[in-house]
Design an enzyme around this catalytic site. Structure first.
Site, PDB file in Angstrom:
ATOM      1  N   SER A   1      26.234 -17.603 115.307  1.00 28.37           N
ATOM      2  CA  SER A   1      25.886 -16.723 114.106  1.00 28.37           C
ATOM      3  C   SER A   1      26.592 -16.116 112.870  1.00 28.37           C
ATOM      4  CB  SER A   1      25.629 -14.654 115.027  1.00 28.37           C
ATOM      5  OG  SER A   1      24.317 -15.227 116.501  1.00 28.37           O
TER       6      SER A   1
ATOM      7  N   ARG B   1      31.657  -7.269 117.995  1.00 26.18           N
ATOM      8  CA  ARG B   1      32.347  -8.130 117.495  1.00 26.18           C
ATOM      9  C   ARG B   1      33.210  -8.150 117.401  1.00 26.18           C
ATOM     10  NH1 ARG B   1      28.341 -11.453 120.139  1.00 26.18           N
ATOM     11  NH2 ARG B   1      26.744 -11.829 119.202  1.00 26.18           N
TER      12      ARG B   1
ATOM     13  N   GLU C   1      29.537 -13.221 110.535  1.00 30.52           N
ATOM     14  CA  GLU C   1      30.530 -12.742 111.986  1.00 30.52           C
ATOM     15  C   GLU C   1      31.950 -14.631 112.507  1.00 30.52           C
ATOM     16  OE1 GLU C   1      29.260 -13.348 116.698  1.00 30.52           O
ATOM     17  OE2 GLU C   1      28.314 -12.101 115.340  1.00 30.52           O
TER      18      GLU C   1
END
Length: 294
Positions: free
Chosen positions: A219, A171, A289
């Protein structure tokens, strides 16, 4: 910003909005006004902006699908790449596109030209620049796997970086202080394209497992190694918990949804609650995130 700079940017095709509500430009539908919101349609304007922005704070907004803006807005400039910086061009087995191009549009172009390799991004919203910056993907495949090179601006100077020159991890990437203007994807040509079936299956899976009927930002937390945040949240009974107009999704615990004019304050309260309960129960410190922009 200096009026003369605003005038030059306008002459280069930029659209400039003062006190623009950021809730209009993000999937959460949350956020107060930015001092300025500037749509930049070409590299000449982007280069000028980066050379003259000086000490002004600015934020590059991609598709706005993984960001939470403050209720007070953003004291600075938010820019969006449009026009030529959203163009998509196919050259053999490569796709060149602007950082502002939608990831979904790039996938559609690939499939139309019988190019395979990007099927795993089906259903992932947002822009190419944002996807590369955050190394978007699934559990076993990430967008860095199909990148050949990336055009970036750092301190107003443009350079092309090959995939090997960029550090990618879960990520995130090493492009944190750069503006991504171009991306070249290296794909494979196929005579018979069965990828549509793969894309359809992926989209159907997301429809069943994600709360796509309410505004959200994807998310909320990164999954710690070996754990699923959604399952941890479900295990401690937080699914469905609501603060104000925001709710921890009843479908997927790692999603917070805007069900009734939620504020950033509502969402942040739920984020804090999840962090506190998960740490207390499992001694796990969560990392968000989504980008929280104040």
């Amino acid at each position: 910003m200096d009026k003369s700079i605003l005038s030059k940017l306008t002459s280069l095709g930029c659209s400039i909005f003062k006190e623009e509500l950021l809730s209009k430009h993000c999937s959460f539908r949350i956020g107060g006004p930015a001092d300025y919101f500037i749509e930049i349609p070409n590299e000449e304007a982007l280069s000028l902006f980066l050379k003259t922005v000086g000490n002004d704070s600015f934020y590059v907004l991609g598709g706005g699908t993984n960001v939470l803006f403050s209720d007070d807005g953003y004291r600075g400039i938010v820019i969006s790449l449009t026009g030529k910086l959203k163009e998509i061009v196919v050259n053999g087995e490569e796709i060149f596109c602007g950082g502002g191009a939608l990831l979904s549009s790039v996938l559609k172009t690939a499939l139309k030209n019988n190019l395979i390799g990007l099927e795993f991004v089906s259903g992932i919203p947002g822009s190419v620049g944002g996807a590369v910056y955050g190394n978007a993907g699934l559990r076993d495949k990430w967008i860095d796997s199909v990148i050949k090179e990336v055009g970036v601006y750092t301190d107003s100077k443009k350079v092309w970086l090959k995939r090997e020159q960029i550090d990618f991890s879960y990520r995130k990437s090493s492009l944190e202080n750069s503006v991504i203007s171009d991306v070249c994807f290296s794909l494979k040509k196929t005579a018979e394209n069965d990828s549509l079936a793969t894309v359809f299956e992926s989209v159907q899976r997301r429809l069943k497992t994600q709360p796509l009927s309410f505004p959200n930002a994807g998310s909320i937390f990164k999954n710690p190694k070996g754990f699923s945040v959604g399952k941890l949240i479900e295990e401690i009974g937080l699914k469905g918990v609501r603060v104000g107009g925001a709710q921890i999704s009843e479908i997927h615990g790692n999603f917070i949804v805007n069900i009734e004019r939620a504020s950033a304050k509502d969402v942040l309260a739920l984020i804090s609650l999840i962090e506190e309960k998960i740490y207390k129960q499992f001694s796990i410190k969560l990392e968000t995130e989504i980008k929280i922009i104040k």
